[in-house]
Design an enzyme around this catalytic site. Structure first.
Site, short mmCIF file in Angstrom:
data_model
loop_
_atom_site.label_atom_id
_atom_site.label_comp_id
_atom_site.label_asym_id
_atom_site.label_seq_id
_atom_site.Cartn_x
_atom_site.Cartn_y
_atom_site.Cartn_z
N SER A 1 0.83 -1.19 0.00
CA SER A 1 0.00 0.00 0.00
C SER A 1 0.87 1.26 0.00
O SER A 1 1.70 1.43 -0.90
CB SER A 1 -0.97 -0.07 1.17
OG SER A 1 -2.04 0.81 1.01
N ASP B 1 -8.82 -3.98 -6.62
CA ASP B 1 -8.47 -3.32 -5.35
C ASP B 1 -9.12 -1.94 -5.32
O ASP B 1 -8.98 -1.15 -6.25
CB ASP B 1 -6.95 -3.20 -5.26
CG ASP B 1 -6.46 -2.72 -3.90
OD1 ASP B 1 -7.26 -2.19 -3.11
OD2 ASP B 1 -5.25 -2.87 -3.65
N HIS C 1 -7.12 -6.08 -0.60
CA HIS C 1 -6.01 -5.13 -0.54
C HIS C 1 -4.85 -5.77 0.22
O HIS C 1 -4.96 -6.07 1.41
CB HIS C 1 -6.48 -3.86 0.18
CG HIS C 1 -5.46 -2.77 0.21
ND1 HIS C 1 -4.94 -2.20 -0.92
CD2 HIS C 1 -4.88 -2.13 1.26
CE1 HIS C 1 -4.09 -1.24 -0.59
NE2 HIS C 1 -4.03 -1.19 0.73
#
Length: 586
Positions: free
Chosen positions: A261, A493, A523
């Protein structure tokens, strides 16, 4: 990531999965709650301005030079004279064999001999199982910004990570400002400015928006008042400098890194600024690094991404109407959710779960499909007259209030310091009103979370790094080609939409590879859910071989529908690895 399983490690593996699962569930729950925003302040005072210390470009060049000085000092130390690993802080609840150390880094790298701040580092040494040769340290960042990676070495006990753990020291760390002895703070979690459930209207009125503007101003003001001049030094460039120093402190001439991320952006900026110090790099669930999208437009992109993923959950629940009774179409399931939302707006579930808490709990369904069965079952039970499951899943945990506040403070500081944001509320109102018409699920929650950046008290914002541009390398470092890197992404995502992975791969050059989990949207892809993805990652980390420019893996199976009665019969599977924990990350 391998498939070997031995009964001799079954008990330890079960314990590790339980610990990781608790970390994942607690952290994801507390960090989802940050989308609620601060309560409005009754007294709006001017936001104090924090100077960043002079001309931004000159200060950045001095900071880069200071980081290089700090890294070289550490690199010249004799072997074994680096980080002193010992028992981990009790608050981290990290069992043996995980060991921890403290790395002190300059608050302001332009003053390398000035005030220092501590970073906690965790490690499990390479096991060498199967005769594997040690390949160095694998450093992990779980994203956020605002999430701690101290849990990461725990994966050494999992069969999926056995071969990687045999070859690498597994290293996690808490980035600057995250937990530990020097946590960043913007408000006092022990003295909340409000009590009771948090309202979050689905369609905010002008009065709601005025209250949120006041809350954003109050939060920004609190960051300045509680942090002072230090507030300017929580940013991606400073996190990159810390990573450079950590690499040297570990005795590694080149960095082997895995980021998830926001961690992908951190890794990409590091690779751009220090290409000669990169060995291997896995970037999981990629942030779009286009400087024009950091961070305001990336947050707008999330609105459509989360709406798509929310519809995936609604579609799944509709397919399992026989189990949950929420409706046979996505629209019908959405109507069931809206009935619950309307009900908790009138009378909070259990007295503690209002519309804000409900939104936070169900935002997790847009992040992780593993929670779909329990979330669908909670809606079903509530509509049948039992609010207990919903209350249990969505209630705030008072014990985690300080961690939530700290995570939000770090998130906000990095987001706001990293780039200019619109300072005119009319721009935010226009853009989010338009977006909410087609993506209502998460748009306003995300806007209100980030709104303090409109009133941020740091005078000099960073300019986003042009990831992949040779001109963005740190001056003075010898020119070097970036080695092959591995980008991993799920096609659906919502937190980091797939176009960001394509843009990141493009910017990292022809030696980068992209592994796509097609048709999936969880995710954080790496870590035990998809054998195809994990196989490519393991092969790359162990050999350096990339799988080709672009490869596609079939999606992991969707969760099976499970009623609450079924779940009560035994514990569900604990996720193998906590994924990127802080929503919304960009």
């Amino acid at each position: 990531m391998g498939t070997t399983r031995t009964t001799g490690t079954a008990r330890a593996t079960s314990t590790t999965r339980t610990l990781l699962g608790r970390r994942h569930a607690a952290a994801a729950a507390l960090l989802c709650l940050t989308t609620l925003g601060s309560p409005p302040s009754a007294h709006a005072a001017p936001v104090p301005t924090v100077p960043a210390g002079g001309d931004a470009a000159r200060r950045a060049a001095a900071a880069d030079a200071g980081a290089e000085v700090a890294a070289r000092r550490l690199a010249r130390r004799p072997a074994g004279a680096g980080l002193a690993f010992g028992p981990c802080p009790a608050a981290e609840e990290l069992p043996s064999p995980v060991r921890c150390a403290t790395l002190r880094v300059p608050l302001d790298y332009a003053r390398p001999d000035g005030p220092q701040i501590p970073l906690t580092v965790s490690r499990v040494p390479a096991t060498g199982r199967g005769g594997a040769a040690r390949q160095g340290a694998l450093v992990y960042n779980p994203g956020g910004p605002g999430a701690s990676g101290l849990f990461f070495p725990l994966v050494a006990d999992l069969p999926e990570w056995e071969r990687i753990g045999a070859a690498y020291d597994l290293v996690g760390y808490a980035p600057r400002g995250v937990a530990g002895p020097a946590p960043l703070s913007c408000e006092d979690p022990a003295a909340p400015a409000h009590a009771g459930p948090t309202p979050l209207p689905a369609d905010p009125s002008p009065a709601d928006k005025r209250a949120r503007i006041a809350a954003a101003r109050a939060y920004a003001r609190g960051c300045a008042q509680r942090s002072g001049a230090a507030l300017a030094y929580y940013s991606t460039p400073d996190n990159v400098r810390d990573l450079h120093v950590l690499r040297a402190a570990l005795g590694e001439p080149k960095l082997t890194f895995m980021g998830a991320s926001y961690g992908t952006y951190l890794g990409a900026v590091y690779a751009t600024r220090h290409p000669g110090h990169v060995r291997r790099m896995v970037l999981d669930s990629a942030v779009n690094p286009d400087p024009r999208r950091i961070w305001y437009r990336n947050n707008l992109d999330q609105g459509a991404g989360f709406e798509r993923r929310w519809r995936d959950f609604l579609t799944w629940a509709a397919r399992h109407h026989a189990v949950y009774g929420l409706g046979t179409t996505p629209a019908a399931v959405r109507a069931s959710y809206e009935r619950v939302r309307d009900a908790v707006a009138r009378a909070p579930a259990g007295g503690v779960v209002g519309t804000g808490e409900l939104q936070s709990a169900y935002l997790r369904a847009a992040y992780y499909d593993e929670v779909w069965p329990e979330r669908a079952a909670a809606l079903s039970a509530f509509l049948a007259g039992d609010p207990g499951p919903l209350t249990e899943q969505a209630r705030p945990d008072p014990a985690s209030a300080a961690a939530r506040e700290n995570s939000r403070a770090v998130y906000t500081a990095v987001m706001c310091n990293d780039a200019p944001w619109p300072a005119d509320w009319a721009v935010w109102d226009r853009d989010n009103t338009r977006l909410a018409r087609r993506a209502p699920f998460e748009t306003w929650a995300n806007a209100f979370l980030n709104l303090p950046c409109a009133y941020w008290p740091v005078r000099e914002r960073q300019q986003p790094v042009a990831v992949g541009a040779r001109s963005a390398a740190v001056p003075g470092e010898q020119p070097a080609a970036l080695p092959g890197t591995l980008v991993v992404a799920a096609e659906r995502d919502g937190a980091t939409p797939y176009p960001g992975a394509l843009e990141l791969q493009r910017r990292l050059g022809l030696r980068s590879s992209l592994v796509t989990e097609a048709g999936a949207g969880t995710h954080g892809v790496v870590g035990g859910r998809n054998a195809c993805v994990d196989g490519h990652v393991e092969r790359y980390l162990l050999t350096g071989a990339t799988p080709g420019r672009r490869v596609t893996c079939a999606p992991h199976p969707e969760p099976a529908p499970v009623s609450l009665d079924d779940r009560a019969a035994g514990p569900g599977k604990v996720p193998a690895v906590p994924r990127a924990l802080l929503p919304p990350v960009v």
